[in-house]
Every structure is written in C-alpha cells, then in structure tokens.
Design a protein around this motif. Structure first.
Motif, PDB file in Angstrom:
ATOM      1  N   PHE A   1      32.502  73.524  60.850  1.00 38.05           N
ATOM      2  CA  PHE A   1      32.207  73.272  61.915  1.00 38.05           C
ATOM      3  C   PHE A   1      33.306  74.892  61.902  1.00 38.05           C
ATOM      4  O   PHE A   1      33.956  75.225  60.720  1.00 38.05           O
ATOM      5  N   GLU A   2      32.727  75.326  62.754  1.00 42.49           N
ATOM      6  CA  GLU A   2      33.930  76.938  63.560  1.00 42.49           C
ATOM      7  C   GLU A   2      34.623  76.347  64.349  1.00 42.49           C
ATOM      8  O   GLU A   2      34.436  75.876  65.062  1.00 42.49           O
ATOM      9  N   ALA A   3      35.667  77.224  64.143  1.00 46.72           N
ATOM     10  CA  ALA A   3      36.921  77.584  65.336  1.00 46.72           C
ATOM     11  C   ALA A   3      36.289  77.472  66.670  1.00 46.72           C
ATOM     12  O   ALA A   3      35.085  78.239  66.937  1.00 46.72           O
ATOM     13  N   GLY A   4      36.609  76.704  67.769  1.00 43.11           N
ATOM     14  CA  GLY A   4      35.555  76.872  69.383  1.00 43.11           C
ATOM     15  C   GLY A   4      34.621  75.494  69.733  1.00 43.11           C
ATOM     16  O   GLY A   4      34.344  75.275  70.211  1.00 43.11           O
ATOM     17  N   ASP A   5      34.293  75.106  67.715  1.00 38.74           N
ATOM     18  CA  ASP A   5      33.361  74.214  68.500  1.00 38.74           C
ATOM     19  C   ASP A   5      33.592  72.577  68.584  1.00 38.74           C
ATOM     20  O   ASP A   5      34.591  72.400  68.427  1.00 38.74           O
ATOM     21  N   GLU A   6      33.094  72.423  69.890  1.00 35.97           N
ATOM     22  CA  GLU A   6      33.555  71.200  70.219  1.00 35.97           C
ATOM     23  C   GLU A   6      32.939  69.659  69.492  1.00 35.97           C
ATOM     24  O   GLU A   6      32.159  70.032  68.309  1.00 35.97           O
ATOM     25  N   VAL A   7      34.075  69.221  68.834  1.00 37.60           N
ATOM     26  CA  VAL A   7      33.635  67.963  67.787  1.00 37.60           C
ATOM     27  C   VAL A   7      34.523  66.265  68.696  1.00 37.60           C
ATOM     28  O   VAL A   7      34.973  66.215  69.903  1.00 37.60           O
ATOM     29  N   GLN A   8      33.795  65.306  67.659  1.00 37.91           N
ATOM     30  CA  GLN A   8      34.783  64.496  67.786  1.00 37.91           C
ATOM     31  C   GLN A   8      35.807  63.995  66.733  1.00 37.91           C
ATOM     32  O   GLN A   8      34.905  63.707  66.018  1.00 37.91           O
ATOM     33  N   VAL A   9      36.959  62.840  66.718  1.00 42.19           N
ATOM     34  CA  VAL A   9      37.431  63.294  65.982  1.00 42.19           C
ATOM     35  C   VAL A   9      37.808  60.870  66.076  1.00 42.19           C
ATOM     36  O   VAL A   9      37.736  61.013  67.342  1.00 42.19           O
ATOM     37  N   GLY A  10      38.330  60.239  65.437  1.00 47.12           N
ATOM     38  CA  GLY A  10      38.260  58.783  64.985  1.00 47.12           C
ATOM     39  C   GLY A  10      38.507  58.071  64.373  1.00 47.12           C
ATOM     40  O   GLY A  10      38.810  58.459  63.263  1.00 47.12           O
ATOM     41  N   TRP A  11      39.886  57.354  64.490  1.00 46.10           N
ATOM     42  CA  TRP A  11      40.261  56.729  63.007  1.00 46.10           C
ATOM     43  C   TRP A  11      40.130  55.363  63.422  1.00 46.10           C
ATOM     44  O   TRP A  11      40.209  54.936  64.495  1.00 46.10           O
ATOM     45  N   ARG A  12      40.034  54.649  62.223  1.00 50.18           N
ATOM     46  CA  ARG A  12      40.194  52.999  62.128  1.00 50.18           C
ATOM     47  C   ARG A  12      41.255  52.610  62.585  1.00 50.18           C
ATOM     48  O   ARG A  12      41.943  53.277  62.886  1.00 50.18           O
ATOM     49  N   TYR A  13      41.285  51.192  63.143  1.00 50.05           N
ATOM     50  CA  TYR A  13      42.720  51.002  63.483  1.00 50.05           C
ATOM     51  C   TYR A  13      43.098  50.526  62.354  1.00 50.05           C
ATOM     52  O   TYR A  13      44.667  50.608  63.036  1.00 50.05           O
ATOM     53  N   ASP A  14      42.797  49.761  62.015  1.00 46.87           N
ATOM     54  CA  ASP A  14      43.924  50.060  60.164  1.00 46.87           C
ATOM     55  C   ASP A  14      44.109  51.081  59.667  1.00 46.87           C
ATOM     56  O   ASP A  14      44.489  51.122  58.353  1.00 46.87           O
ATOM     57  N   ALA A  15      43.975  52.812  60.447  1.00 53.05           N
ATOM     58  CA  ALA A  15      44.354  53.567  59.434  1.00 53.05           C
ATOM     59  C   ALA A  15      45.370  54.023  59.249  1.00 53.05           C
ATOM     60  O   ALA A  15      45.929  54.492  58.223  1.00 53.05           O
ATOM     61  N   GLY A  16      46.505  54.085  60.593  1.00 57.78           N
ATOM     62  CA  GLY A  16      47.538  54.898  60.202  1.00 57.78           C
ATOM     63  C   GLY A  16      48.250  53.164  60.375  1.00 57.78           C
ATOM     64  O   GLY A  16      47.827  51.789  60.345  1.00 57.78           O
ATOM     65  N   HIS A  17      49.463  53.351  60.237  1.00 55.85           N
ATOM     66  CA  HIS A  17      50.461  52.757  60.338  1.00 55.85           C
ATOM     67  C   HIS A  17      51.970  53.378  61.287  1.00 55.85           C
ATOM     68  O   HIS A  17      52.049  54.272  61.243  1.00 55.85           O
ATOM     69  N   PHE A  18      51.648  52.470  62.440  1.00 50.93           N
ATOM     70  CA  PHE A  18      53.603  52.419  63.078  1.00 50.93           C
ATOM     71  C   PHE A  18      55.002  52.148  62.741  1.00 50.93           C
ATOM     72  O   PHE A  18      55.261  51.539  61.711  1.00 50.93           O
ATOM     73  N   LEU A  19      55.586  54.011  62.325  1.00 47.45           N
ATOM     74  CA  LEU A  19      56.516  53.677  61.765  1.00 47.45           C
ATOM     75  C   LEU A  19      58.098  53.646  63.461  1.00 47.45           C
ATOM     76  O   LEU A  19      58.077  54.777  64.439  1.00 47.45           O
ATOM     77  N   ASN A  20      58.295  52.971  63.439  1.00 49.11           N
ATOM     78  CA  ASN A  20      59.513  53.088  64.386  1.00 49.11           C
ATOM     79  C   ASN A  20      61.303  53.600  64.235  1.00 49.11           C
ATOM     80  O   ASN A  20      61.422  53.855  62.910  1.00 49.11           O
ATOM     81  N   ASP A  21      61.042  54.093  65.061  1.00 47.86           N
ATOM     82  CA  ASP A  21      62.352  54.900  65.010  1.00 47.86           C
ATOM     83  C   ASP A  21      63.805  54.431  65.440  1.00 47.86           C
ATOM     84  O   ASP A  21      63.886  53.475  65.549  1.00 47.86           O
TER      85      ASP A  21
END
Lengths: 294, 361
Positions: free
Chosen positions: B341-361
């Motif tokens: 991909f080049e700068a300016g290309d329209e793309v989609q990003v996606g991640w599974r629900y279990d990919a990240g985790h929530f950091l409580n402040d």
C-alpha cells in the motif's frame, strides 16, 4: 602524501622550534664542548684558540684529567645527586596525596586548587628563597619555638640555616609544583569506574591504591621525578643562600669556576659532566618507563 | 526464601526520588532484568545492591543476611560494568586473576583457574593481551570472566551490551544465556533495551520514575502489560482511549474516542463505566483493501497516512475517518502479498475482539 605544499607546511610548523633548539641548545653545547678542551687565559676566561707560538690549535684534555684526578669533584657530584634524589622523593611523598586530593575534588574546584599550587610562581624566586632564610634563621619564631620544645625534653638547641637540611627544604619548596602538576594531570584522567571495579571485586582501599591507582599513575611519577630531579641536580641559588659552606652543590662550583675563579675551561668540564649525567638519567627514566609498560 | 530480597527500598537525591519504595524478590539461579528508560532508578538500585550506595529507607537482604553497612568489597556480589572497567595496566590473565588475588587464593591455583575461566568465555590464548588490544566483544567477555571467576552469589550486569553493535549483540545474548545456565549464578541485569530484556530474562521488572510498574515473565510483560507505561515501553502498541459501555459474558463493548464502539474480551476486572485504553499490538491489526465481514472482528476504514518498510515487515500508519491513527504491522512475506500500500491508499483495518486488552486507568 609528500606534496610540495605538505613539505612546506612541515617546515613552517617544525622549523621555528628546530631553529630555536639549534641556536639555543645545540650551538651552546658545542661551544661548551670546545671550551672544555681549551686552555684558560692568562687573566681568566679562555686562551686564544689558535696558538701563535706553535702555529696549531691550542687544545688539551688536561681539564678532564683534573676532574678525574681529584676525587673532590666526584664526591660533590655524588652529594648533589643525593640531594636531588632526596628532594625528588620528598616531593613525591608530599605531592602525591595533594595531587590525588585535587584530582578527586569537585570539578569546579579543581582549577582553583591548581592555581593555588602555582601561586608561588607569581612572586620572585629569590625572594621566596630569602624568606626561607628568615624562617630557618636562629632568630625566627619557628626555630626558637622548636628549640624551646627540644630544651624541655633535654635536647641541645639546633641550627637549621646553612645546613644540608635547609638546602633540602628549599629544594623541595621550590620544586614541589613541578611534581604536583604532572601527577595531577595523570590522576585526573583515571576512570573512576576502575576503582569501583576493584572495590567490587574485593579490593580494600589500600589494595585499590597499590594495585590500580599507583601503577596507572607511573607515567606521571616519572614525568614529575624528571622535572624535579634534573633542575635540582644543577641548581646553585638555593645552596648559595641556604646551604652555607656545608650545603654546597655542584652548581655552586660551576658558578664559582665561571664567575669567581674565571677558569672557564674547567667550568665547562663540570658543566659537560653534569649535562651527560642529566641526559643519561633522563634516558634511563624513559627506558624504565617503557619497560614497565610492556 | 529468595536469594535477594529488596524490601521497601527508597533512595533520594535532594528533592529527587531515584528509587521509590521498591520491593523485589529474586530467586537463586534466576536471570532477572531491571528494565526502564534512563533515569528510572534501575542503575541506582543496582549500585545499592552492589554496595556503592545505601538506601535512605528499606533494606537489601542477600541470602538471609542484611547488607546494611557492608562495603562492596565485602559483599559476595560482583558487577560487570557498562564500560567493562578492565584494568588497562594488566593483561587479560591478570585482570581475570584480580578477584582471586583479592580473596588471597593460593597463588598455585590461580593460573589454572584463570585458564578455565578464559576457556569458559572462549578467550583461550588471549591471556597475555592488554585490554586495548581487544575488540568490544572480547572486552565484554573478559569483564564477565573476571566477575564470575570466584563464583559470587550474585552477578550484576549494568547494560553490558550497550557498547556492542547490533550484529554482535545477538550472539553475545545467546552466550550470556548459555553461560548463566552453565554456572547457575543468579544474574541481575540492567538495561533500557526492551528487546534485550525480553530475549534474556526469566523475569523482568519494568521500572519508571523510581517505581516498579510490573514484574513478570517476558511473555506476560509483552502480552499482558499492566498499564499504559508498560504497554508503550515494551514493543510497539496502539493505545486507544475509551470507556467500557457494557459487559456481557465473554465480551464487552468499549466506546473508543474518535473511533466508535468496538467489541473486546471481557475479563474479571472489567465493568461498565471504567475509563482507560485498549492496548492493541500492531501485529494483531490486520490491514487490507477489503477485509471479510466477521462478527468477531472490529473493522474500520481509513487511509494510509505513512508507512515504514523494515525489510521483514512493514508498519502502516492508518488514519481513520475520525482522525485517529492506528498502527498495523504486515509481514512482507505473508501469503498472497503482491502489492504494497502507498500513502493515501484507502484501506481497511481490523482486529479480533480478543486481540487487545483493556488497561484500566
């Protein structure tokens, strides 16, 4: 690359000091060598180089013969050597802790402390030596207090002025900065991490000094020793003022030969022997320094 | 009991608190790393363990014995210094023999033990060299051999790889791991380099502003950072601010500022109303022209803002419609990869629900 321009630069940079050394060192030494081989004139100084009577050059080795036939001059050399050696040793013992203290004090204080070490240079050398004459003289507060203390424990009063002791005091006093400065320059460069490492690996303060600090400071010790020993060996002003007849050194005799006796050839012989001795010692010190490094 | 106990240790320099109430237990045989940015207090802590500095409060206990008032030379702890601090006037053999001489070991034994120690670090035949005749890697090995020769209880290493070039670092890391396993001595390693810490350690303590932020195994530190600092400091991480809206079973909904609602994994400590950030590693973010629809995947459309081609992977910085930026990492060798991909290309990003985790402040 040795382009003509490079060669020119080399001469421009190296030329002036080389010319200086030729004019003020090499030529005077040659004059001295020549003078030591000539006869003295009828009214002192030098006899003419070219003898009218025999029609040849008037040269002789008699002056050297005189030096080697009379042991008093060799003795005088050995005595001067001993004075200079003691001076060097005392300077080292006094200067080392001082240099270490300066090198390990806060960076912002170091320049001031070094300035204090060289501060005596700002007043005249002879005045400072005359000051010692007063300090060591029999009427001085210092000597009379000392004698009073000695008297209470039953020791005869001592005379300090016009003794070898006074000469050594003067020599040490005058030469001390020449020992402090090279030592400080060396000690200041030591990486403090080395002492941390030594301590970490089990060395106490005593062993840290003798195993790490002292061996690393040897180049500074050699430099300081050379800067003190060589001038101290040939000095005449201090024994003149503080030494009396007892504390005379070879420098005084050389001065006498030139100025009082006006025996220039023999004065030149003594100067030559002194120069050869100094060069030999400097060479020996350099050799020792190189050996200890490899 | 642990080999080394650091109990509520605090060290202040004037108004500055370099080490702030730190407690750690380091077990015998462990490869333990203190990791943190410069000024986080890790080196101060190391110097206190070595004995060069003393805590203002708290205590350091080695093998059941309080170290208070014991000078460095009397502690059974050796250090590999960052500059190596090899004695320049001694040969390699003399350097390595130094701790034995200080311990008044029988001179007849010293030669043999030095030879063995040099063999251990593959420096046989170098014994007569001086430190200035060695390469950086060789100096480092001499420093390690010297520090290990009389088998201390604890070896401290202060950024010992900082002076080595990247290529050499990797092989030296493997050597260090092997050596530690072989000698079985506890290593406490200080570094600011997170990849070094991850590669070498059994456990890592991440430090910041004089405090310990998290103590864990490398995989836990990387996979489950406890707070924003750890997530950000270890590797690359997208930290997306948001608030938990609703929790249901395994999943929950988080409203991410400037992005919208996303589905995330619900763990015990999560509850609606909590504010914090979703920590999302770039390698867990997929990027494509058209990502398949999937209820388990949070999908957003954006434009490639910029990218970093790193040889094995490319990191794309994608700007979403709301102006937020997300980093996605794509292996350049991934199957079916034909176009960058080049700068300016329209793309989609996606991640599974279990990919990240929530950091409580």
């Amino acid at each position: 690359m040795a382009t003509p321009q490079n060669r020119l630069h080399k001469w421009l940079i190296g030329g002036p000091p080389l010319a200086y050394l030729v004019v003020f060192f090499a030529i005077p030494v040659l004059i001295m060598v020549l003078a030591s081989l000539r006869n003295s004139g009828d009214f002192g100084g030098l006899a003419p180089l070219f003898s009218e009577e025999s029609g040849t050059l008037d040269l002789t080795t008699e002056n050297y013969g005189r030096f080697f036939s009379d042991l008093i001059y060799t003795e005088l050399f050995l005595k001067s050597f001993a004075y200079a050696a003691i001076t060097t040793l005392v300077c080292l013992v006094i200067a080392y802790p001082l240099a270490m203290l300066i090198a390990r004090s806060a960076k912002k204080h170091r320049d001031l402390l070094v300035l204090l070490v060289i501060l005596p240079f700002w007043s005249n050398f002879l005045i400072r030596v005359y000051a010692w004459m007063i300090i060591l003289g029999p009427q001085s507060v210092f000597v009379s207090a000392l004698n009073r203390v000695l008297g209470t424990i039953g020791i005869e009063p001592v005379t300090l002025l016009y003794t070898p002791f006074a000469v050594i005091v003067g020599l040490v006093y005058v030469h001390l900065p020449f020992m402090v400065l090279p030592l400080y320059a060396n000690l200041e460069k030591h990486d403090p991490a080395l002492l941390d490492a030594a301590q970490d690996l089990g060395a106490n303060a005593w062993r840290r000094f003798w195993r790490v600090t002292f061996p690393l400071s040897l180049p500074g010790v050699y430099a300081g020793a050379a800067l003190v020993f060589i001038p101290a060996l040939g000095i005449f002003a201090i024994p003149d003022i503080l030494g009396g007849t007892e504390g005379i050194m070879i420098g005084n005799v050389i001065k006498q030969q030139f100025l009082d006796t006006r025996d220039w050839p023999f004065g030149s012989v003594l100067s030559m022997v002194l120069t050869v001795m100094a060069v030999a010692l400097a060479g020996l010190a350099a050799w020792v320094a190189r050996q200890s490094r490899t | 009991m642990a080999l080394l106990e650091i109990r509520n240790v605090t060290r202040r320099f004037g108004d500055f608190t370099a080490v702030d109430n730190v407690s750690l237990s380091i077990e015998a045989g462990e490869f333990f790393t203190l990791l943190g940015p410069s000024g986080c207090g890790k080196t101060t802590l190391l110097r206190m363990i070595a004995g060069f500095d003393a805590p203002d409060a708290g205590s350091i206990v080695l093998d059941g014995k309080a170290m208070t008032g014991i000078p460095p030379e009397a502690r059974n702890i050796h250090t590999v210094f960052q500059s190596y601090a090899l004695f320049p006037h001694m040969t390699v053999a003399q350097n390595v023999a130094f701790p034995l001489k200080m311990a008044n070991v029988d001179p007849g034994q010293i030669g043999k033990r030095v030879e063995e120690a040099l063999e251990d670090v593959r420096l046989t035949g170098m014994d007569k060299r001086y430190p200035n005749e060695l390469s950086g890697g060789q100096k480092q090995r001499v420093a390690v051999a010297r520090a290990l020769i009389n088998r201390p209880k604890l070896l401290l290493l202060d950024e010992p790889l900082a002076a080595l070039d990247a290529k050499l670092k990797e092989s030296v890391q493997l050597e260090l791991i092997g050596l530690q396993k072989e000698v079985g001595i506890t290593f406490v390693y200080v570094t600011h380099d997170q990849s070094e810490a991850l590669a070498l350690s059994h456990r890592i303590a991440v430090m910041n502003h004089g405090r310990v932020e998290q103590v864990d195994e490398p995989s836990k530190i990387y996979g489950f950072p406890r707070n924003r600092f750890v997530a950000d400091f270890i590797g690359q991480c997208n930290l997306l601010d948001g608030e938990i809206r609703a929790c249901a079973g395994e999943r929950m909904t988080i409203a991410l500022a400037g992005i919208g609602d996303v589905v995330a994994l619900n763990i015990e400590s999560d509850a609606p109303g909590l504010k914090g950030a979703l920590a999302l590693r770039p390698e867990k973010v997929a990027i494509g022209r058209d990502l398949p629809k999937d209820a388990d995947v949070n999908r957003f459309t954006g434009k490639v803002h910029d990218f970093l081609y790193l040889g094995d992977v490319t990191i794309y910085i994608v700007e979403l419609a709301g102006g937020m930026r997300i980093e996605a990492l794509l292996p350049n060798s991934s199957a079916g990869r034909t176009k960058f991909f080049e700068a300016g290309d329209e793309v989609q990003v996606g991640w599974r629900y279990d990919a990240g985790h929530f950091l409580n402040d």
